[in-house]
Design a protein around this motif. Structure first.
Motif, PDB file in Angstrom:
ATOM      1  N   LEU A  93       0.808  -1.217   0.000  1.00  0.00           N
ATOM      2  CA  LEU A  93       0.000   0.000   0.000  1.00  0.00           C
ATOM      3  C   LEU A  93       0.839   1.263   0.000  1.00  0.00           C
ATOM      4  O   LEU A  93       0.369   2.318  -0.433  1.00  0.00           O
ATOM      5  CB  LEU A  93      -0.944  -0.002   1.205  1.00  0.00           C
ATOM      6  CG  LEU A  93      -2.102  -1.000   1.117  1.00  0.00           C
ATOM      7  CD1 LEU A  93      -2.841  -1.066   2.453  1.00  0.00           C
ATOM      8  CD2 LEU A  93      -3.073  -0.603   0.006  1.00  0.00           C
ATOM      9  N   ALA A  94       2.076   1.189   0.473  1.00  0.00           N
ATOM     10  CA  ALA A  94       2.938   2.372   0.444  1.00  0.00           C
ATOM     11  C   ALA A  94       3.303   2.749  -0.985  1.00  0.00           C
ATOM     12  O   ALA A  94       3.448   3.933  -1.315  1.00  0.00           O
ATOM     13  CB  ALA A  94       4.197   2.128   1.271  1.00  0.00           C
ATOM     14  N   LEU A  95       3.457   1.743  -1.844  1.00  0.00           N
ATOM     15  CA  LEU A  95       3.889   1.991  -3.215  1.00  0.00           C
ATOM     16  C   LEU A  95       2.730   2.063  -4.208  1.00  0.00           C
ATOM     17  O   LEU A  95       2.919   2.504  -5.346  1.00  0.00           O
ATOM     18  CB  LEU A  95       4.864   0.905  -3.667  1.00  0.00           C
ATOM     19  CG  LEU A  95       6.178   0.812  -2.878  1.00  0.00           C
ATOM     20  CD1 LEU A  95       7.044  -0.303  -3.437  1.00  0.00           C
ATOM     21  CD2 LEU A  95       6.935   2.146  -2.911  1.00  0.00           C
ATOM     22  N   ALA A  96       1.547   1.641  -3.800  1.00  0.00           N
ATOM     23  CA  ALA A  96       0.394   1.622  -4.711  1.00  0.00           C
ATOM     24  C   ALA A  96       0.048   3.043  -5.141  1.00  0.00           C
ATOM     25  O   ALA A  96      -0.216   3.916  -4.309  1.00  0.00           O
ATOM     26  CB  ALA A  96      -0.804   0.965  -4.038  1.00  0.00           C
TER      27      ALA A  96
ATOM     28  N   GLY B 259     -13.529  13.685 -15.753  1.00  0.00           N
ATOM     29  CA  GLY B 259     -12.714  13.141 -16.823  1.00  0.00           C
ATOM     30  C   GLY B 259     -11.320  13.699 -16.928  1.00  0.00           C
ATOM     31  O   GLY B 259     -10.531  13.254 -17.774  1.00  0.00           O
ATOM     32  N   GLU B 260     -10.947  14.633 -16.075  1.00  0.00           N
ATOM     33  CA  GLU B 260      -9.615  15.253 -16.127  1.00  0.00           C
ATOM     34  C   GLU B 260      -8.799  14.826 -14.917  1.00  0.00           C
ATOM     35  O   GLU B 260      -9.269  14.881 -13.777  1.00  0.00           O
ATOM     36  CB  GLU B 260      -9.747  16.779 -16.135  1.00  0.00           C
ATOM     37  CG  GLU B 260      -8.418  17.517 -16.146  1.00  0.00           C
ATOM     38  CD  GLU B 260      -8.581  19.029 -16.082  1.00  0.00           C
ATOM     39  OE1 GLU B 260      -7.571  19.728 -15.908  1.00  0.00           O
ATOM     40  OE2 GLU B 260      -9.743  19.505 -16.193  1.00  0.00           O
ATOM     41  N   ILE B 261      -7.565  14.380 -15.158  1.00  0.00           N
ATOM     42  CA  ILE B 261      -6.681  13.999 -14.053  1.00  0.00           C
ATOM     43  C   ILE B 261      -6.287  15.248 -13.277  1.00  0.00           C
ATOM     44  O   ILE B 261      -5.773  16.212 -13.838  1.00  0.00           O
ATOM     45  CB  ILE B 261      -5.423  13.276 -14.569  1.00  0.00           C
ATOM     46  CG1 ILE B 261      -5.802  11.941 -15.205  1.00  0.00           C
ATOM     47  CG2 ILE B 261      -4.436  13.053 -13.420  1.00  0.00           C
ATOM     48  CD1 ILE B 261      -4.637  11.206 -15.834  1.00  0.00           C
ATOM     49  N   ILE B 262      -6.544  15.210 -11.969  1.00  0.00           N
ATOM     50  CA  ILE B 262      -6.195  16.369 -11.154  1.00  0.00           C
ATOM     51  C   ILE B 262      -5.193  16.043 -10.049  1.00  0.00           C
ATOM     52  O   ILE B 262      -4.657  16.939  -9.409  1.00  0.00           O
ATOM     53  CB  ILE B 262      -7.444  17.012 -10.532  1.00  0.00           C
ATOM     54  CG1 ILE B 262      -8.197  16.016  -9.654  1.00  0.00           C
ATOM     55  CG2 ILE B 262      -8.356  17.582 -11.596  1.00  0.00           C
ATOM     56  CD1 ILE B 262      -9.327  16.655  -8.875  1.00  0.00           C
ATOM     57  N   SER B 263      -4.923  14.749  -9.824  1.00  0.00           N
ATOM     58  CA  SER B 263      -3.994  14.395  -8.761  1.00  0.00           C
ATOM     59  C   SER B 263      -3.432  13.004  -8.990  1.00  0.00           C
ATOM     60  O   SER B 263      -4.160  12.095  -9.402  1.00  0.00           O
ATOM     61  CB  SER B 263      -4.704  14.437  -7.404  1.00  0.00           C
ATOM     62  OG  SER B 263      -3.893  13.927  -6.369  1.00  0.00           O
ATOM     63  N   THR B 264      -2.139  12.849  -8.741  1.00  0.00           N
ATOM     64  CA  THR B 264      -1.507  11.532  -8.684  1.00  0.00           C
ATOM     65  C   THR B 264      -0.710  11.449  -7.387  1.00  0.00           C
ATOM     66  O   THR B 264      -0.138  12.447  -6.937  1.00  0.00           O
ATOM     67  CB  THR B 264      -0.580  11.283  -9.886  1.00  0.00           C
ATOM     68  OG1 THR B 264       0.447  12.292  -9.903  1.00  0.00           O
ATOM     69  CG2 THR B 264      -1.356  11.325 -11.193  1.00  0.00           C
ATOM     70  N   SER B 265      -0.679  10.283  -6.792  1.00  0.00           N
ATOM     71  CA  SER B 265       0.002  10.133  -5.507  1.00  0.00           C
ATOM     72  C   SER B 265       0.267   8.658  -5.274  1.00  0.00           C
ATOM     73  O   SER B 265      -0.016   7.812  -6.124  1.00  0.00           O
ATOM     74  CB  SER B 265      -0.853  10.696  -4.372  1.00  0.00           C
ATOM     75  OG  SER B 265      -2.076   9.981  -4.283  1.00  0.00           O
ATOM     76  N   CYS B 266       0.803   8.353  -4.101  1.00  0.00           N
ATOM     77  CA  CYS B 266       0.934   6.954  -3.681  1.00  0.00           C
ATOM     78  C   CYS B 266       0.697   6.880  -2.191  1.00  0.00           C
ATOM     79  O   CYS B 266       0.656   7.896  -1.485  1.00  0.00           O
ATOM     80  CB  CYS B 266       2.301   6.370  -4.053  1.00  0.00           C
ATOM     81  SG  CYS B 266       3.682   7.045  -3.112  1.00  0.00           S
ATOM     82  N   GLY B 267       0.555   5.670  -1.683  1.00  0.00           N
ATOM     83  CA  GLY B 267       0.214   5.482  -0.279  1.00  0.00           C
ATOM     84  C   GLY B 267       1.233   6.029   0.698  1.00  0.00           C
ATOM     85  O   GLY B 267       0.888   6.341   1.846  1.00  0.00           O
ATOM     86  N   ALA B 268       2.482   6.170   0.265  1.00  0.00           N
ATOM     87  CA  ALA B 268       3.512   6.691   1.161  1.00  0.00           C
ATOM     88  C   ALA B 268       3.237   8.117   1.594  1.00  0.00           C
ATOM     89  O   ALA B 268       3.821   8.600   2.575  1.00  0.00           O
ATOM     90  CB  ALA B 268       4.880   6.605   0.475  1.00  0.00           C
TER      91      ALA B 268
ATOM     92  N   ASN C 281       0.484   2.390   8.494  1.00  0.00           N
ATOM     93  CA  ASN C 281       1.020   3.120   9.649  1.00  0.00           C
ATOM     94  C   ASN C 281      -0.035   4.037  10.258  1.00  0.00           C
ATOM     95  O   ASN C 281      -0.101   4.216  11.478  1.00  0.00           O
ATOM     96  CB  ASN C 281       2.234   3.956   9.229  1.00  0.00           C
ATOM     97  CG  ASN C 281       3.391   3.122   8.751  1.00  0.00           C
ATOM     98  OD1 ASN C 281       3.499   1.946   9.099  1.00  0.00           O
ATOM     99  ND2 ASN C 281       4.269   3.705   7.950  1.00  0.00           N
ATOM    100  N   ALA C 282      -0.857   4.636   9.386  1.00  0.00           N
ATOM    101  CA  ALA C 282      -1.899   5.537   9.880  1.00  0.00           C
ATOM    102  C   ALA C 282      -2.906   4.769  10.733  1.00  0.00           C
ATOM    103  O   ALA C 282      -3.352   5.259  11.781  1.00  0.00           O
ATOM    104  CB  ALA C 282      -2.595   6.226   8.706  1.00  0.00           C
ATOM    105  N   VAL C 283      -3.273   3.571  10.310  1.00  0.00           N
ATOM    106  CA  VAL C 283      -4.223   2.772  11.093  1.00  0.00           C
ATOM    107  C   VAL C 283      -3.594   2.345  12.420  1.00  0.00           C
ATOM    108  O   VAL C 283      -4.272   2.325  13.457  1.00  0.00           O
ATOM    109  CB  VAL C 283      -4.713   1.560  10.279  1.00  0.00           C
ATOM    110  CG1 VAL C 283      -5.636   0.686  11.120  1.00  0.00           C
ATOM    111  CG2 VAL C 283      -5.431   2.024   9.013  1.00  0.00           C
TER     112      VAL C 283
END
Length: 261
Positions: free
Chosen positions: A178-181, A189-198, A206-208
């Motif tokens: 989940l850290a790397l996902a 329809g427009e991409i506004i954000s990209t991220s990963c679990g880290a 870790n948050a849980v």
């Protein structure tokens, strides 16, 4: 803060939820309000909802990213209660008229298979206790006027909880990192954000663990079947009627939400 004021502010926030009329920030009225006071106000607000027939279905973790921590001048997340009246099915439209100033967050939800109680809970304990994870949307909403919040305001307001939807695949967290996902969020329809679990405390797991340990020090345990929202992996996205959002998480598929008048 005395019990009378705690009850007063909790009742005020509950009435704001019903009337959809925001209130003046508590921190503008109570210069010495502490986070502990704010959690007591939160519990009063939650009790009003329980008395009205709802029941607790889980917890949410908020203020998990460094950007938001810096904005609110705190060094740890906060938490709120998830109630039965907050849960929407995937594909079920959400009416913006039921909220004040909704904003959407994309994150990963954990469904617990067995109880989890701190202190001393580790990430490995979280993995063992979790039945599955899935992508979700939390639609946060502030009963505080114009979102002019400090940490005490959002804590008192049940961590700005609004409603939530769950979707995508149900998968064991032991089968995915989940850290790397990666997560991709689209709006209309427009991409506004990209991220990963880290971006969430190094990993949503870790948050849980933080939540379980924080609640454990208060004598509260997480229960089998609880939904745990692990913290936003996207910016807050304001939404209005006609908007639709879709988020996808690597290995977990995607989920969508749409808003109506």
């Amino acid at each position: 803060m005395d019990k009378q004021k705690i009850q007063q502010y909790g009742d005020e926030l509950y009435q704001s939820l019903l009337d959809r009329q925001p209130v003046t920030p508590l921190t503008d009225r109570e210069a010495d309000i502490t986070i502990e006071d704010a959690y007591q106000i939160q519990l009063r607000m939650i009790q009003r909802r329980l008395d009205a027939g709802e029941h607790v279905v889980g917890k949410k973790i908020g203020v998990t990213s460094k950007v938001v921590m810096d904005m609110l001048k705190v060094n740890q997340p906060d938490f709120g209660h998830l109630l039965s009246g907050m849960v929407y099915n995937e594909g079920q439209p959400i009416s913006v008229s039921t909220m004040i100033a909704p904003k959407a967050e994309a994150e990963v939800a954990f469904i617990l298979a067995r109880d989890l109680e701190g202190p001393g809970v580790t990430a490995a304990d979280v993995l063992r206790a979790t039945d599955c994870v899935m992508p979700c949307f939390e639609i946060v909403d502030s009963r505080i006027k114009d979102w002019k919040i400090k940490i005490q305001d959002t804590v008192a307001d049940n961590a700005s909880c609004g409603v939530l939807t769950l979707g995508g695949l149900r998968k064991s967290p032991r089968d995915i990192d989940l850290a790397l996902a990666g997560m991709v969020l689209e709006k209309n329809g427009e991409i506004i954000s990209t991220s990963c679990g880290a971006s969430v405390q190094g990993s949503p797991v870790n948050a849980v663990a933080w939540l379980a340990n924080t609640l454990g020090r208060l004598g509260i345990g997480l229960k089998a079947g609880d939904i745990i929202l692990s913290g936003s992996q996207s910016p807050l996205v304001p939404v209005v009627a006609g908007d639709s959002l879709y988020c996808s998480v690597g290995g977990l598929g995607g989920t969508s939400v749409r808003f109506t008048a």
